[in-house]
Design an enzyme around this catalytic site. Structure first.
Site, PDB file in Angstrom:
ATOM      1  N   ASP A  44       0.808  -1.600  -0.413  1.00  0.00           N
ATOM      2  CA  ASP A  44       0.514  -0.343  -0.120  1.00  0.00           C
ATOM      3  C   ASP A  44       0.756   0.956  -0.122  1.00  0.00           C
ATOM      4  OD1 ASP A  44      -2.050  -1.907   0.111  1.00  0.00           O
ATOM      5  OD2 ASP A  44      -2.838  -0.685   2.731  1.00  0.00           O
ATOM      6  N   TYR A  98       1.799   2.350  -3.445  1.00  0.00           N
ATOM      7  CA  TYR A  98       0.817   2.807  -4.485  1.00  0.00           C
ATOM      8  C   TYR A  98       0.571   4.433  -3.652  1.00  0.00           C
ATOM      9  CZ  TYR A  98      -4.127   4.049  -5.998  1.00  0.00           C
ATOM     10  OH  TYR A  98      -5.289   4.771  -6.929  1.00  0.00           O
ATOM     11  N   LYS A 115     -28.299 -12.289  -9.105  1.00  0.00           N
ATOM     12  CA  LYS A 115     -29.399 -11.380  -9.082  1.00  0.00           C
ATOM     13  C   LYS A 115     -29.009 -10.217  -8.103  1.00  0.00           C
ATOM     14  CE  LYS A 115     -33.700  -9.112  -9.851  1.00  0.00           C
ATOM     15  NZ  LYS A 115     -34.241  -8.183  -8.996  1.00  0.00           N
ATOM     16  N   LYS A 134     -30.377 -16.052 -18.633  1.00  0.00           N
ATOM     17  CA  LYS A 134     -30.098 -15.197 -19.916  1.00  0.00           C
ATOM     18  C   LYS A 134     -29.675 -15.966 -20.955  1.00  0.00           C
ATOM     19  CE  LYS A 134     -28.920 -11.357 -17.445  1.00  0.00           C
ATOM     20  NZ  LYS A 134     -28.190 -10.297 -17.242  1.00  0.00           N
ATOM     21  N   LYS A 189     -36.600 -15.971  -7.975  1.00  0.00           N
ATOM     22  CA  LYS A 189     -36.136 -15.593  -6.670  1.00  0.00           C
ATOM     23  C   LYS A 189     -36.168 -16.246  -6.058  1.00  0.00           C
ATOM     24  CE  LYS A 189     -38.019 -11.195  -7.995  1.00  0.00           C
ATOM     25  NZ  LYS A 189     -37.255 -10.115  -6.634  1.00  0.00           N
ATOM     26  N   CYS A 225     -33.637 -17.187  38.022  1.00  0.00           N
ATOM     27  CA  CYS A 225     -33.453 -17.210  38.825  1.00  0.00           C
ATOM     28  C   CYS A 225     -33.827 -15.502  40.298  1.00  0.00           C
ATOM     29  CB  CYS A 225     -31.424 -17.161  39.435  1.00  0.00           C
ATOM     30  SG  CYS A 225     -30.959 -14.930  38.867  1.00  0.00           S
ATOM     31  N   CYS A 258     -27.675 -10.094  34.802  1.00  0.00           N
ATOM     32  CA  CYS A 258     -28.233 -10.934  36.088  1.00  0.00           C
ATOM     33  C   CYS A 258     -26.855 -11.145  37.401  1.00  0.00           C
ATOM     34  CB  CYS A 258     -28.911 -12.163  35.424  1.00  0.00           C
ATOM     35  SG  CYS A 258     -29.185 -13.373  37.298  1.00  0.00           S
TER      36      CYS A 258
HETATM   37  S1  IVH Z   1     -30.146  -7.550 -16.400  1.00  0.00           S
HETATM   38  C1  IVH Z   1     -32.486  -6.191 -20.137  1.00  0.00           C
HETATM   39  N1  IVH Z   1     -28.324  -8.873 -14.856  1.00  0.00           N
HETATM   40  O1  IVH Z   1     -32.361  -6.648 -11.610  1.00  0.00           O
HETATM   41  C2  IVH Z   1     -31.826  -6.354 -18.802  1.00  0.00           C
HETATM   42  N2  IVH Z   1     -30.085  -7.288 -13.866  1.00  0.00           N
HETATM   43  O2  IVH Z   1     -35.203  -5.651 -13.868  1.00  0.00           O
HETATM   44  C3  IVH Z   1     -31.836  -6.201 -17.722  1.00  0.00           C
HETATM   45  N3  IVH Z   1     -30.039  -7.128 -11.683  1.00  0.00           N
HETATM   46  O3  IVH Z   1     -32.491  -3.799 -11.085  1.00  0.00           O
HETATM   47  C4  IVH Z   1     -31.394  -6.248 -16.181  1.00  0.00           C
HETATM   48  N4  IVH Z   1     -28.639  -8.752 -11.208  1.00  0.00           N
HETATM   49  O4  IVH Z   1     -30.295  -3.645 -11.927  1.00  0.00           O
HETATM   50  C5  IVH Z   1     -29.451  -8.327 -14.502  1.00  0.00           C
HETATM   51  N5  IVH Z   1     -27.396 -10.389 -12.842  1.00  0.00           N
HETATM   52  C6  IVH Z   1     -28.419  -9.711 -13.391  1.00  0.00           C
HETATM   53  C7  IVH Z   1     -28.851  -8.624 -12.445  1.00  0.00           C
HETATM   54  C8  IVH Z   1     -29.454  -8.181 -12.732  1.00  0.00           C
HETATM   55  C9  IVH Z   1     -29.610  -8.084 -10.546  1.00  0.00           C
HETATM   56  C10 IVH Z   1     -30.810  -6.182 -11.507  1.00  0.00           C
HETATM   57  C11 IVH Z   1     -30.823  -4.591 -11.957  1.00  0.00           C
HETATM   58  C12 IVH Z   1     -32.522  -4.190 -12.232  1.00  0.00           C
HETATM   59  C13 IVH Z   1     -33.251  -5.945 -11.581  1.00  0.00           C
HETATM   60  C14 IVH Z   1     -33.660  -6.651 -13.394  1.00  0.00           C
END
Ligand code: IVH
Length: 703
Positions: free
Chosen positions: A32, A35, A120, A294, A318, A430, A445
């Site tokens: 550090d 840096y 997510k 995706k 979720k 107690c 206590c």
């Molecule tokens: S993709 C078109 N990937 O979740 C696709 N979103 O509705 C755009 N989020 O508020 C989103 N992790 O900020 C994507 N691995 C992830 C994500 C992610 C969290 C959040 C994002 C948005 C909501 C998606």
């Protein structure tokens, strides 16, 4: 001038590289201090020649002014959201795959689709606009069309590169999530509490608050992190053919991308990812609220397109929420190991963080007062990671009220139905008097070993490995021994006989004999262990060793602690290195109790013996004489115990908590709040090598 400009460019490049190694890769290649040296050189250069200060210079991460408000930013490519699968079981993943196949018109026997599976993150969406490789603007999502310019605050996030490595495309807009790690959140909340400021309900709120903080100096003190998950506007950069290849490319540019991602083949692959992440959700260093799938292939994504502003090629799957609303049915108190009385909320059962929760800790009376939690309240319960469920907030609008008459002329007014919580004056186990010490959050206590809640814990502590080290005496057995009345005080262990023991449930004659052998073996011990085993509050192993070293004999310690003259007694105890007024008072309190002294006499009578010596015989020497060190985190080679033994052998002391009196902090991997505290107090910080150098100063005296 040119050479100054060249030097500035060189310094920026080095600082970018070292910063990336430090913040993103967690693998710094220089100390550090190096840096800091380069940073100061660049800063001085820029102060003398302001024209050398570029948009991407690392010296400007913090330095903006407080804004009256944020500037609006239009997103040329809207920031969309994604659909959520309602079924949080494996069915969610199967639904999505079936829908994608149907939308693509695939036959049942067509090969499986490859998906990019990601976490997510539970933070807030951010757009980072790089022009010619330089970060020029950061914006929140807002309503998706228009967000806010939060560049100043985002610049303070060390993980986010101010310049991309190897990319000079006219426009590259990186999108991702700003979040706060759980450990950073805990440290932040602890700091807020210490300063008497408002704490945050969860890491997401803390992160959102920091990003939308108008004063960038405050934002800079809130530890934020970032993960990229996509792109927005792109000009002059050839997009890879798949989402996963695009994320790989971002990694090479120095952008943080979460390593917990995978290519999942078909529905089965998605289910496997969902299950695998569910299993490690609690141990992740940050909160997630699900996973995202995706379609990986960009051509297939284009074919699928969008429906009502959501891509057909992505979905969120979720997990059970980590925060839920429920109501407080009652507030009880629990008596802990050291007699600490902790208020606990009994809750209407609620499914949170994957389990049904019926109790949540309220920590202490200050916390209850701060949130003003009352019976009948609707509260937010949080259970994230492996931590005990907590009440993090009260929904005051839902507090039950009753009408109260004011006088005959005015209409009745509404008042809360329940009163603020008060700590009980007597221990619920107690009945002993409950006391709060000055400067302490906890009530205790005062019953000590008279209180059965504390007795079991005290007995377990007495028998534990670092105390009397009685093999085979675990918590189940102690529980049984106390419950059937065979053991009341530690001295009773030494009066146990084989016949009675073998009568206990699940106790074969052989294990009874082994236990008795273990008990017998513990009869001979050291004075330090014996003092530690007594379980005097605030007397840990280190203090016990100090006391043993200083007094040499138990009677000398008992005499000092029980002098009639209280100030003289406390002074005698404080003559021991590192024993302050609080510890001295605890020792005196404990040894003045006649029932505690009786236990000591019974132990002596039962044949327990410890080494005794003239105190002067044992004066320590060594390179760490008089120094106090604290070890935190995981060291590369030494275990914590080994490090402790080395420190003590060198005349030093290994203590458990960082204070102004700490001489050094020895920090390994994953050092948390102790490291932060040491930095705050300016305590010198060593790594393992630094510690070893201190232990053998001969090797490092050359200058
Ligand atoms: S993709 C078109 N990937 O979740 C696709 N979103 O509705 C755009 N989020 O508020 C989103 N992790 O900020 C994507 N691995 C992830 C994500 C992610 C969290 C959040 C994002 C948005 C909501 C998606």
């Amino acid at each position: 001038m040119t050479s100054l400009a060249e030097r500035a460019a060189e310094l920026r490049a080095l600082l970018h590289r070292y910063g990336h190694e430090y913040y993103v890769l967690d693998a710094p290649s220089v100390p550090d201090a190096e840096y800091d040296r380069l940073f100061r050189e660049l800063d001085a250069l820029e102060t003398a020649h302001p024209e050398l200060r570029t948009a991407d210079t690392p010296t400007q991460r913090v330095g903006g002014k407080t804004l009256p408000e944020f500037t609006q930013v239009r997103h040329d490519v809207p920031m969309l959201s994604i659909r959520t699968e309602t079924d949080s079981g494996p069915g969610g993943a199967e639904n999505f795959d079936a829908k994608v196949r149907r939308d693509l018109g695939l036959a049942a026997d067509a090969p499986a689709i490859a998906y990019a599976a990601e976490l997510k993150f539970d933070g807030l969406a951010i757009s980072l606009r790089y022009e010619a490789g330089v970060l020029v603007r950061a914006a929140t999502r807002g309503d998706g069309e228009t967000g806010e310019d939060v560049t100043q605050n985002i610049r303070t996030i060390g993980q986010i590169p101010l310049r991309l490595a190897g990319v000079t495309a006219p426009v590259l807009e990186v999108r991702g999530e700003v979040y706060m790690r759980r450990d950073d959140f805990d440290t932040l909340n602890a700091r807020q509490r210490e300063r008497g400021e408002k704490t945050f309900v969860n890491p997401r709120n803390a992160a959102a608050g920091a990003v939308r903080q108008l004063d960038p100096r405050i934002a800079a003190q809130r530890p934020l992190s970032f993960f990229a998950y996509g792109l927005g506007q792109v000009e002059g950069w050839a997009l890879p053919g798949s989402h996963s290849a695009m994320l790989d490319a971002l990694v090479t540019m120095g952008i943080p991308v979460c390593a917990d991602r995978a290519i999942a083949e078909g529905a089965a692959g998605l289910v496997a990812f969902h299950t695998a992440i569910a299993a490690k959700r609690d141990s992740l260093p940050f909160d997630i609220d699900g996973v995202v799938y995706k379609v990986d292939d960009r051509a297939l994504q284009a074919q699928l397109g969008f429906v009502s502003r959501e891509p057909r090629w992505a979905v969120a799957h979720k997990y059970p929420a980590q925060e839920m609303l429920t109501t407080v049915e009652s507030i009880d108190v629990q008596v802990g190991r050291t007699g600490a009385i902790t208020p606990v909320a009994r809750l209407a059962p609620v499914f949170v963080g994957g389990v049904t929760v019926t109790n949540a800790t309220l920590h202490n009376i200050d916390r209850i007062r701060q949130l003003d939690i009352r019976v009948g309240d609707t509260v937010i319960v949080r259970r994230a990671g492996d931590v005990i469920p907590e009440v993090v907030d009260v929904v005051l609008e839902r507090r039950p009220v009753v009408a109260e008459a004011v006088d005959l002329l005015s209409p009745p007014r509404e008042v809360p139905k329940y009163q603020p919580f008060e700590m009980p004056a007597a221990c619920p186990v107690c009945g002993s008097h409950v006391a709060r010490e000055e400067g302490e959050a906890a009530y205790r206590c005062t019953g000590g070993l008279v209180c059965s809640a504390q007795r079991k814990q005290a007995l377990l502590h007495f028998a534990s490995r670092r105390a009397m080290d009685i093999e085979g005496l675990g918590d189940k057995l102690v529980e049984q021994l106390v419950d059937v009345g065979l053991v009341r005080t530690p001295a009773d262990f030494y009066k146990l006989g084989i016949v009675k023991l073998a009568e206990l449930e699940r106790m074969a004659e052989k294990s009874a004999a082994n236990l008795l052998a273990g008990i017998d073996k513990s009869r001979s011990t050291t004075l330090a262990r014996f003092i530690y085993a007594l379980g005097i509050r605030n007397v840990g192993e280190t203090t016990a060793k100090d006391l043993a070293r200083h007094f040499g004999k138990l009677d000398a310690l008992m005499d000092a602690a029980t002098l009639d003259d209280q100030p003289a007694s406390l002074a005698a105890l404080q003559a021991v290195p590192d024993v302050g007024p609080v510890v001295a008072q605890s020792i005196r309190d404990f040894l003045q109790e006649s029932h505690n002294r009786e236990v000591v006499e019974q132990l002596r009578a039962a044949g327990v013996r410890w080494d005794e010596f003239e105190p002067s015989e044992n004066l320590a020497t060594g390179p760490l004489l008089g120094k106090t060190l604290v070890i935190t985190g995981t060291l590369p080679n030494l275990s914590r115990d080994e490090a402790k033994v080395l420190i003590e052998a060198a005349g030093g002391k290994a203590s458990g908590s960082v204070s102004k009196k700490t001489d050094y902090l020895v920090a390994g991997e994953e050092a948390g709040s102790k490291l932060a505290k040491a930095q705050e107090l300016g305590v010198p910080i060593l790594d393992e090598a630094g510690l070893l150098a201190l232990l053998s100063p001969a090797a490092t005296t050359e200058t």
